[in-house]
Scaffold this active site. Structure first.
Site, PDB file in Angstrom:
ATOM      1  N   HIS A   1      23.234  12.132   3.115  1.00  0.00           N
ATOM      2  CA  HIS A   1      24.587  11.582   2.950  1.00  0.00           C
ATOM      3  C   HIS A   1      25.264  11.455   4.313  1.00  0.00           C
ATOM      4  O   HIS A   1      25.965  10.466   4.587  1.00  0.00           O
ATOM      5  CB  HIS A   1      25.381  12.496   2.021  1.00  0.00           C
ATOM      6  CG  HIS A   1      26.510  11.836   1.322  1.00  0.00           C
ATOM      7  ND1 HIS A   1      27.310  12.485   0.403  1.00  0.00           N
ATOM      8  CD2 HIS A   1      27.025  10.575   1.399  1.00  0.00           C
ATOM      9  CE1 HIS A   1      28.231  11.668  -0.054  1.00  0.00           C
ATOM     10  NE2 HIS A   1      28.077  10.512   0.541  1.00  0.00           N
TER      11      HIS A   1
ATOM     12  N   HIS B   1      17.638  19.793  -2.247  1.00  0.00           N
ATOM     13  CA  HIS B   1      19.067  19.617  -2.514  1.00  0.00           C
ATOM     14  C   HIS B   1      19.856  19.489  -1.211  1.00  0.00           C
ATOM     15  O   HIS B   1      20.636  18.539  -1.037  1.00  0.00           O
ATOM     16  CB  HIS B   1      19.587  20.805  -3.326  1.00  0.00           C
ATOM     17  CG  HIS B   1      21.055  20.758  -3.606  1.00  0.00           C
ATOM     18  ND1 HIS B   1      21.578  20.319  -4.800  1.00  0.00           N
ATOM     19  CD2 HIS B   1      22.139  21.098  -2.840  1.00  0.00           C
ATOM     20  CE1 HIS B   1      22.894  20.377  -4.757  1.00  0.00           C
ATOM     21  NE2 HIS B   1      23.259  20.851  -3.574  1.00  0.00           N
ATOM     22  N   GLU B   2      19.651  20.428  -0.306  1.00  0.00           N
ATOM     23  CA  GLU B   2      20.439  20.403   0.930  1.00  0.00           C
ATOM     24  C   GLU B   2      20.092  19.199   1.794  1.00  0.00           C
ATOM     25  O   GLU B   2      20.951  18.662   2.496  1.00  0.00           O
ATOM     26  CB  GLU B   2      20.238  21.707   1.710  1.00  0.00           C
ATOM     27  CG  GLU B   2      20.804  22.929   1.012  1.00  0.00           C
ATOM     28  CD  GLU B   2      22.278  22.798   0.659  1.00  0.00           C
ATOM     29  OE1 GLU B   2      23.021  22.147   1.406  1.00  0.00           O
ATOM     30  OE2 GLU B   2      22.691  23.334  -0.388  1.00  0.00           O
TER      31      GLU B   2
ATOM     32  N   HIS C   1      22.297  16.366   0.941  1.00  0.00           N
ATOM     33  CA  HIS C   1      23.552  16.373   1.691  1.00  0.00           C
ATOM     34  C   HIS C   1      23.329  15.808   3.096  1.00  0.00           C
ATOM     35  O   HIS C   1      24.161  15.044   3.619  1.00  0.00           O
ATOM     36  CB  HIS C   1      24.091  17.796   1.810  1.00  0.00           C
ATOM     37  CG  HIS C   1      24.702  18.342   0.560  1.00  0.00           C
ATOM     38  ND1 HIS C   1      25.711  17.707  -0.120  1.00  0.00           N
ATOM     39  CD2 HIS C   1      24.463  19.500  -0.116  1.00  0.00           C
ATOM     40  CE1 HIS C   1      26.068  18.441  -1.164  1.00  0.00           C
ATOM     41  NE2 HIS C   1      25.318  19.520  -1.190  1.00  0.00           N
TER      42      HIS C   1
END
Length: 681
Positions: free
Chosen positions: A475, A468-469, A472
């Site tokens: 991104h 998940h991280e 980020h």
């Protein structure tokens, strides 16, 4: 003063901050000089007599504050990940000053007059799409910051912003102290029955670090249901863990309960001053949701089936308890323990037995990084010649498919008393063609650090957080914009979780899982039938997870729907919380909200006020996108390129929902989410 490492751009690769040279004594001078420098740059803009142009006003504004940005990016990552008494003092001093500095810019009448003049003439300026959006977004930001208030209103707004900044800092520091203080210390190893030997050894090491040689300490993570509750066999110990977890910041201490009430009241007053019915209405106006009604319609649609699903799961747990002769009254500290028993019995999945398949470095390199290579073509190479802000922080250089250097990724994976709970991504340097900068991003997690010489074995939930991280991080790393205003994760809060949630899909993708899920001792891959059982076991518990999440989301929402500060006068945080959950239909004693008010850092010391709904709002887009990735219409690599090109690289330079519609070919649909969470048959 001139020896301050923040005063010049770093000469390290990608302008990586020179952590070896940075000391606590450098922060305050750099903050003070950075604010003075930026206000001088703003004064240079407003002193121009000629009619404003896009370049001399908007671009100049984008270029301003370089020193302040450098020090703030480093300091606030350190304040979250490696705090000390010194950084706490600096943060308490600087937070209201930085709020006042922001107000000095956005409430500058001369600067706003130039922005407004350009905004009125925007169709005549010959701007390209990114330039036009930048001007429009700056105009929105100035108006929402109070630029149109009268003099008295602006004075009060400045006071409110300073008070809110100070209160948020107080909440965060209280929370870290309360979480550290709530660590459960036990005197015998027998009390930890059920934990694996590595976890028991880590608890002993944790106790030694707390000055309790010969004891064992279970530190808390920043959410309600602690991970160890799934493993601890002693019901009394489980109850003590849960009681300690739920009691942070409320009860006899109550410090953060009182701070939360004050923050909510200040936000309500500010919203009223700016012309909004409540803070939630203010918060969602510039999000993709746009209106409170849209948020409430979505959350309201999810609550009834989630509760039905959770009640069905509770019945199955009670049946399992009775079958094993346990006390049949299901309590909150029992749920995770008996869920694991049901999973082990029904699906033959033992959470502790899975850990040897998930060694941190293998999951990172052969899972997270391997997936990014398969989907996007990028590769990561560790740079041991570059150092982070602590010895255990690892630095990786990131390369595109054609070998082009993209930026740096830093990984800070282990928990420590100086780190706040949870997991997050920060940008130390943001990508911008205007400034000629490439991204430097850091992921912070809170994995329990094993004793020296022992491998770091993860839970399945840890694996999910790692993927998940890194979503980020991607991104930020894939950002390809001209202006720093739009860089990386500078998107609406209810969109920012979308790319990270999509990245979770790769953790269970067969070809990815097979590459990293290998036994630490034998090297054997996880058996295929175990993978299938894991998938089935994961679906059991969706009712619990959805109710837990919705409890937190609707608690946040209720705090921020207060119609003015008077509505919160004399409010007790615990009483308010109980009433909010009851009205929402989520007052289940067996499932506390994922965050209670006293440690709800997302909304009282972070940026998610009236925005915690965004995780499930983004999950609508995520579930829809996962369905697209899995439809077989094109190769994963081709789809990865499209996802990167149309969404990940654009940052905030385009309207996020418009970009999604362009990428997907239609508006997002909620049905894939309902199926995923077991909310439809």
């Amino acid at each position: 003063m001139m020896s301050n490492p923040f005063f010049e751009r770093s000469t390290l690769p990608y302008q990586l901050p020179p952590f070896a040279e940075i000391g606590e004594e450098h922060y305050l001078p750099a903050f003070e000089c950075g604010m003075v420098e930026q206000l001088a740059e703003i004064a240079a803009i407003t002193s121009l007599d000629a009619e404003p142009t896009f370049v001399d006003t908007v671009v100049a504004l984008e270029r301003s504050g370089e020193l302040l940005t450098r020090v703030a990016n480093v300091f606030f990552n350190i304040a979250s990940s490696d705090s000390s008494a010194g950084t706490d003092t600096i943060e308490a001093e600087m937070s209201p000053k930085l709020a006042a500095h922001r107000d000095a810019i956005y409430l500058d009448p001369a600067l706003f007059a130039r922005i407004e003049s350009l905004y009125r003439r925007r169709d005549e300026l010959g701007l390209d799409a990114e330039e036009l959006r930048l001007l429009e977004q700056y105009h929105i930001r100035f108006v929402r910051a109070g630029a149109r208030l009268d003099a008295a209103g602006q004075v009060r707004l400045r006071e409110l912003n300073a008070e809110l900044a100070a209160a948020a800092t107080e909440f965060g520091q209280n929370n870290l102290a309360a979480t550290n203080a709530a660590a459960l210390v036990v005197e015998t190893a027998e009390e930890l029955a059920g934990l694996g030997p590595v976890a028991v050894a880590a608890a002993a090491e944790n106790a030694r670090s707390l000055g309790r040689e010969g004891a064992w300490a279970l530190s808390l993570q920043n959410f309600s249901n602690q991970s160890v509750l799934a493993e601890l066999a002693d019901r009394d110990v489980r109850q003590r863990v849960m009681t300690a977890s739920l009691g942070r910041g409320v009860g006899e201490d109550g410090s953060n309960g009182r701070v939360a009430v004050r923050i909510a009241a200040l936000r309500a007053e500010r919203a009223a001053l700016l012309g909004y019915s409540d803070h939630a209405a203010y918060a969602v106006e510039d999000q993709t949701a746009k209106t409170p009604e849209a948020v409430e319609e979505m959350l309201g649609r999810l609550v009834p089936p989630a509760v039905v699903n959770a009640e069905r799961e509770a019945g199955e747990l009670v049946t399992a308890m009775l079958a094993r002769g346990a006390e049949p009254e299901l309590r909150s500290w029992d749920w995770q323990f008996w869920s694991e028993k049901v999973r082990a019995e029904r699906f033959s999945v033992d959470a502790e037995a899975l850990r040897p398949y998930f060694e941190l470095d293998r999951v990172l390199r052969d899972g997270v990084f391997f997936a990014a290579e398969q989907v996007y073509g990028i590769t990561l190479r560790e740079r041991t010649d570059l150092i982070g802000y602590r010895p255990e922080v690892r630095v990786f250089e990131v390369f595109d498919a054609d070998g082009t250097a993209l930026g740096l990724f830093l990984g800070d994976f282990f928990a420590r008393p100086s780190k706040r709970g949870g997991a997050w991504m920060n940008e130390l340097v943001s990508q911008s063609r205007l400034l000629g900068t490439q991204p430097v991003v850091v992921n912070n997690l809170n994995i329990v650090k094993p004793p020296a010489g022992e491998p770091a074995l993860l839970t399945w939930d840890n694996v999910r957080t790692l993927f998940h991280e890194f979503g980020h991080a991607l991104h930020g790393l894939f950002s390809d914009v001209h202006y720093p205003f739009f860089s990386g994760t500078e998107v609406p809060r209810d969109f920012v979780e979308f790319p990270s949630q999509v990245n979770e899909m790769w953790m269970a993708r067969p070809e990815i899982l097979a590459n990293y899920a290998k036994h630490i001792d034998t090297g054997e891959p996880m058996p295929t039938e175990l993978v299938e059982r894991m998938a089935a076991a994961e679906r059991f518990g969706e009712g619990f997870r959805t109710v837990e999440y919705l409890g937190a989301a609707l608690l946040d929402w209720t705090w921020h729907r207060a119609p003015g500060p008077d509505a919160l006068a004399g409010v007790d945080a615990e009483t308010f919380e109980e009433e909010a959950l009851r009205k929402a239909g989520l007052a289940m004693e067996t499932i506390p909200p994922r965050y209670r008010t006293g440690y709800f850092a997302h909304i009282f010391s972070g940026g998610y006020a009236a925005g915690y709904y965004s995780y499930i709002w983004s999950e609508v887009l995520d579930a829809d996108t996962v369905e697209w990735f899995n439809d077989g219409a094109a190769s994963t690599r081709d789809k990865g390129e499209a996802f990167r090109r149309e969404l990940l690289s654009r940052g905030g330079s385009v309207d996020p929902l418009e970009a999604f519609v362009s990428f997907r070919g239609r508006a997002p649909e909620i049905e894939p989410l309902l199926v995923r969470r077991g909310l439809v048959d």
